[in-house]
Design a protein around this motif. Structure first.
Motif, PDB file in Angstrom:
ATOM      1  N   VAL A   1      88.639  54.116   0.326  1.00 57.20           N
ATOM      2  CA  VAL A   1      89.502  52.968   0.618  1.00 57.20           C
ATOM      3  C   VAL A   1      89.037  51.752  -0.184  1.00 57.20           C
ATOM      4  CG1 VAL A   1      90.206  51.346   2.432  1.00 57.20           C
ATOM      5  CG2 VAL A   1      90.278  53.811   2.862  1.00 57.20           C
ATOM      6  N   GLN A   2      87.739  51.558  -0.283  1.00 66.52           N
ATOM      7  CA  GLN A   2      87.191  50.444  -1.071  1.00 66.52           C
ATOM      8  C   GLN A   2      87.595  50.577  -2.547  1.00 66.52           C
ATOM      9  OE1 GLN A   2      82.915  50.459  -1.437  1.00 66.52           O
ATOM     10  NE2 GLN A   2      82.839  48.248  -1.761  1.00 66.52           N
ATOM     11  N   ILE A   3      87.493  51.782  -3.091  1.00 66.69           N
ATOM     12  CA  ILE A   3      87.871  52.020  -4.489  1.00 66.69           C
ATOM     13  C   ILE A   3      89.359  51.743  -4.683  1.00 66.69           C
ATOM     14  CG2 ILE A   3      88.181  53.825  -6.242  1.00 66.69           C
ATOM     15  CD1 ILE A   3      85.536  55.067  -5.155  1.00 66.69           C
ATOM     16  N   LEU A   4      90.195  52.197  -3.753  1.00 67.90           N
ATOM     17  CA  LEU A   4      91.638  51.969  -3.856  1.00 67.90           C
ATOM     18  C   LEU A   4      91.953  50.472  -3.823  1.00 67.90           C
ATOM     19  CD1 LEU A   4      92.972  54.831  -1.548  1.00 67.90           C
ATOM     20  CD2 LEU A   4      93.114  54.716  -4.052  1.00 67.90           C
ATOM     21  N   ARG A   5      91.286  49.734  -2.942  1.00 72.00           N
ATOM     22  CA  ARG A   5      91.528  48.291  -2.843  1.00 72.00           C
ATOM     23  C   ARG A   5      91.119  47.562  -4.125  1.00 72.00           C
ATOM     24  NH1 ARG A   5      92.453  46.318   2.448  1.00 72.00           N
ATOM     25  NH2 ARG A   5      92.359  48.005   3.956  1.00 72.00           N
ATOM     26  N   GLN A   6      90.147  48.092  -4.838  1.00 71.43           N
ATOM     27  CA  GLN A   6      89.680  47.461  -6.081  1.00 71.43           C
ATOM     28  C   GLN A   6      90.575  47.803  -7.269  1.00 71.43           C
ATOM     29  OE1 GLN A   6      85.690  48.977  -6.319  1.00 71.43           O
ATOM     30  NE2 GLN A   6      84.869  47.443  -4.927  1.00 71.43           N
TER      31      GLN A   6
ATOM     32  N   ASP B   1      99.942  51.819   0.531  1.00 69.37           N
ATOM     33  CA  ASP B   1     101.199  51.081   0.576  1.00 69.37           C
ATOM     34  C   ASP B   1     100.989  49.614   0.202  1.00 69.37           C
ATOM     35  OD1 ASP B   1     104.026  50.815   1.255  1.00 69.37           O
ATOM     36  OD2 ASP B   1     103.334  49.744   3.042  1.00 69.37           O
ATOM     37  N   GLU B   2      99.984  48.991   0.777  1.00 71.25           N
ATOM     38  CA  GLU B   2      99.727  47.562   0.556  1.00 71.25           C
ATOM     39  C   GLU B   2      99.402  47.238  -0.902  1.00 71.25           C
ATOM     40  OE1 GLU B   2      96.447  44.182   1.913  1.00 71.25           O
ATOM     41  OE2 GLU B   2      96.555  46.079   3.017  1.00 71.25           O
ATOM     42  N   PHE B   3      98.655  48.106  -1.569  1.00 69.01           N
ATOM     43  CA  PHE B   3      98.203  47.839  -2.925  1.00 69.01           C
ATOM     44  C   PHE B   3      99.066  48.531  -3.986  1.00 69.01           C
ATOM     45  CE2 PHE B   3      94.721  46.461  -0.367  1.00 69.01           C
ATOM     46  CZ  PHE B   3      94.179  45.397  -1.060  1.00 69.01           C
ATOM     47  N   ASP B   4     100.265  48.982  -3.572  1.00 68.89           N
ATOM     48  CA  ASP B   4     101.245  49.542  -4.501  1.00 68.89           C
ATOM     49  C   ASP B   4     100.661  50.671  -5.354  1.00 68.89           C
ATOM     50  OD1 ASP B   4     103.861  49.619  -5.417  1.00 68.89           O
ATOM     51  OD2 ASP B   4     103.423  48.324  -7.125  1.00 68.89           O
ATOM     52  N   ILE B   5      99.938  51.560  -4.695  1.00 68.80           N
ATOM     53  CA  ILE B   5      99.295  52.694  -5.370  1.00 68.80           C
ATOM     54  C   ILE B   5     100.264  53.868  -5.371  1.00 68.80           C
ATOM     55  CG2 ILE B   5      97.392  54.357  -5.170  1.00 68.80           C
ATOM     56  CD1 ILE B   5      95.773  51.931  -3.968  1.00 68.80           C
ATOM     57  N   ARG B   6     100.383  54.522  -6.512  1.00 69.55           N
ATOM     58  CA  ARG B   6     101.245  55.703  -6.632  1.00 69.55           C
ATOM     59  C   ARG B   6     100.431  56.915  -6.175  1.00 69.55           C
ATOM     60  NH1 ARG B   6     101.475  52.401 -10.526  1.00 69.55           N
ATOM     61  NH2 ARG B   6     100.108  53.573 -11.888  1.00 69.55           N
TER      62      ARG B   6
ATOM     63  N   GLY C   1     105.553  52.345   4.799  1.00 69.69           N
ATOM     64  CA  GLY C   1     106.551  52.662   3.779  1.00 69.69           C
ATOM     65  C   GLY C   1     106.060  53.773   2.877  1.00 69.69           C
ATOM     66  N   ASP C   2     107.006  54.527   2.342  1.00 74.15           N
ATOM     67  CA  ASP C   2     106.609  55.642   1.484  1.00 74.15           C
ATOM     68  C   ASP C   2     107.223  55.538   0.097  1.00 74.15           C
ATOM     69  OD1 ASP C   2     109.233  56.230   2.048  1.00 74.15           O
ATOM     70  OD2 ASP C   2     108.842  58.237   2.799  1.00 74.15           O
ATOM     71  N   ARG C   3     107.468  54.301  -0.377  1.00 72.17           N
ATOM     72  CA  ARG C   3     108.139  54.126  -1.671  1.00 72.17           C
ATOM     73  C   ARG C   3     107.332  54.704  -2.829  1.00 72.17           C
ATOM     74  NH1 ARG C   3     105.900  49.358  -0.252  1.00 72.17           N
ATOM     75  NH2 ARG C   3     104.586  48.310  -1.771  1.00 72.17           N
ATOM     76  N   ASN C   4     106.008  54.720  -2.730  1.00 67.25           N
ATOM     77  CA  ASN C   4     105.159  55.268  -3.789  1.00 67.25           C
ATOM     78  C   ASN C   4     104.340  56.451  -3.307  1.00 67.25           C
ATOM     79  OD1 ASN C   4     105.912  53.468  -5.848  1.00 67.25           O
ATOM     80  ND2 ASN C   4     104.549  51.899  -5.027  1.00 67.25           N
TER      81      ASN C   4
ATOM     82  N   PRO D   1      94.413  48.035  -7.502  1.00 63.20           N
ATOM     83  CA  PRO D   1      95.835  48.008  -7.130  1.00 63.20           C
ATOM     84  C   PRO D   1      96.699  48.555  -8.265  1.00 63.20           C
ATOM     85  CG  PRO D   1      94.992  45.786  -7.495  1.00 63.20           C
ATOM     86  CD  PRO D   1      93.830  46.711  -7.564  1.00 63.20           C
ATOM     87  N   GLY D   2      97.756  49.264  -7.865  1.00 67.02           N
ATOM     88  CA  GLY D   2      98.686  49.815  -8.845  1.00 67.02           C
ATOM     89  C   GLY D   2      98.214  51.082  -9.523  1.00 67.02           C
ATOM     90  N   CYS D   3      97.073  51.628  -9.114  1.00 63.54           N
ATOM     91  CA  CYS D   3      96.569  52.854  -9.750  1.00 63.54           C
ATOM     92  C   CYS D   3      97.347  54.070  -9.236  1.00 63.54           C
ATOM     93  CB  CYS D   3      95.078  53.028  -9.495  1.00 63.54           C
ATOM     94  SG  CYS D   3      94.630  53.442  -7.789  1.00 63.54           S
TER      95      CYS D   3
END
Length: 111
Positions: A32-37, A61-66, A89-92, A39-41
């Motif tokens: 989770v820490q890596i994902l937050r660092q 969802d919050e960090f617009d990660i695909r 949301g499940d947009r990505n 965004p958009g990855c």
């Protein structure tokens, strides 16, 4: 992501944990820490697993990660239902399930 950065958590020489549950929780927290660092990855998870990790999907969802998650159809269907129930949301977020066989089928579909 910076692959040159040393991370003891994912070092192959790291000793096996004595408390596996605590180890799994620390791995999840680090992910989770890596994902937050980053965004958009993009994040490919092979084997979504039997446990819904709400914090992970809220971060995605919050960090617009695909995100693409691979597992059996019934597991993917359950994770999709979990997202809806949690109001995430499940947009990505994409789940690719297969009815039988191995994850190789889904990897070939992605290719």
């Amino acid at each position: 992501m910076n692959s040159a950065r040393y991370d003891v958590l994912f070092d192959g020489s790291h000793p096996l944990p004595s408390d596996y549950r605590a180890y799994r929780q620390s791995v999840h927290a680090r992910l989770v820490q890596i994902l937050r660092q980053n965004p958009g990855c993009s994040f490919l998870e092979i084997g979504v697993g039997p446990t819904f990790r709400e914090e992970r999907f809220r971060t995605i969802d919050e960090f617009d990660i695909r995100y693409v998650g691979l597992d059996f159809e019934h597991v993917c269907a359950q994770r999709q239902a979990d997202l809806a129930a949690a109001g995430i949301g499940d947009r990505n977020i994409t789940f690719l399930g297969n009815p039988s066989g191995t994850y190789l089928f889904n990897l070939i579909r992605l290719a």
